[in-house]
Design a protein around this motif. Sequence first.
Motif, PDB file in Angstrom:
ATOM      1  N   SER A 120       1.043  -1.303   0.088  1.00 16.75           N
ATOM      2  CA  SER A 120      -0.035   0.161   0.138  1.00 16.75           C
ATOM      3  C   SER A 120       0.934   1.508   0.103  1.00 16.75           C
ATOM      4  CB  SER A 120      -0.909  -0.207   1.100  1.00 16.75           C
ATOM      5  OG  SER A 120      -0.100   0.042   2.518  1.00 16.75           O
ATOM      6  N   SER A 121       2.183   1.122   0.593  1.00 17.49           N
ATOM      7  CA  SER A 121       2.919   2.240   0.618  1.00 17.49           C
ATOM      8  C   SER A 121       4.306   2.083   0.700  1.00 17.49           C
ATOM      9  CB  SER A 121       2.554   3.417   1.565  1.00 17.49           C
ATOM     10  OG  SER A 121       2.601   2.920   2.941  1.00 17.49           O
ATOM     11  N   CYS A 122       5.403   2.695   0.705  1.00 14.69           N
ATOM     12  CA  CYS A 122       6.541   2.388   0.850  1.00 14.69           C
ATOM     13  C   CYS A 122       7.578   3.569   0.822  1.00 14.69           C
ATOM     14  CB  CYS A 122       7.250   1.427  -0.290  1.00 14.69           C
ATOM     15  SG  CYS A 122       7.346   2.296  -1.927  1.00 14.69           S
ATOM     16  N   THR A 123       8.859   3.794   1.556  1.00 14.33           N
ATOM     17  CA  THR A 123       9.744   4.898   1.677  1.00 14.33           C
ATOM     18  C   THR A 123       9.977   5.425   0.458  1.00 14.33           C
ATOM     19  OG1 THR A 123      10.452   4.206   3.637  1.00 14.33           O
ATOM     20  CG2 THR A 123      11.597   5.749   2.641  1.00 14.33           C
ATOM     21  N   SER A 124      10.561   4.536  -0.680  1.00  7.58           N
ATOM     22  CA  SER A 124      10.819   4.557  -2.143  1.00  7.58           C
ATOM     23  C   SER A 124      10.669   3.560  -2.880  1.00  7.58           C
ATOM     24  CB  SER A 124      12.336   5.465  -2.029  1.00  7.58           C
ATOM     25  OG  SER A 124      12.966   4.163  -1.614  1.00  7.58           O
TER      26      SER A 124
END
Length: 202
Positions: A120-124
């Motif tokens: 769903s999301s990540c740092t990069s």
Amino acid sequence: MKKASIFFIAVVLFADFCAAQYPSNVNMIDVRSTELTTFTGNLSTGIKVEDLSWAENSSVACFPGTQNLKFNGNHVFHAFQIPSYSVVTITLTPSDKNANFSLYGYQVATTNYAVVPNLSSCTSCEADYKWDYPKKGETQDHTRSITFNSTTNSYNIFIGVSAADGLTKGEYTLSIDLYTESLSAPTDLAPLNISNIKITKG
């Protein structure tokens, strides 16, 4: 001796527990700083990822939906941890120079073990694939490369090896170059020679 044995067992169990957090279809790679680590794999051990919507999610932003065909082959997953104050470059080299391989990777917290498409999301997130058009002043061959860095925190790095043209097999090599900055003070410096200097007005 008994306390030492208990401590050793605890360390081993903790290491096994950490490794157990990663899904069984993820290849764990032991990456060490200042050493070039290589891993040889084959697309035949991977799976198709039909849902690529995660890649163009604004919280991931890995590659646009217009490039989905570059990732319609099998996907093979790899993972390792990057220490704080580090830079790592991952290079993918297909054995067949004519094979249209693609590479992507994402950086998440050390407590995050999400594997696409459940991301769903990540740092990069970074990706490299065959260009649609030549880029001025640049050339591209059959290799693919991405880079990540860390500052004060360690991260889990997940790598996905895939390909265009619906490829489901093909050998490749991953080369992982990790550099970690040493924060310890140098010990070979000569002592400072401090002198008092009289300053006269004018």
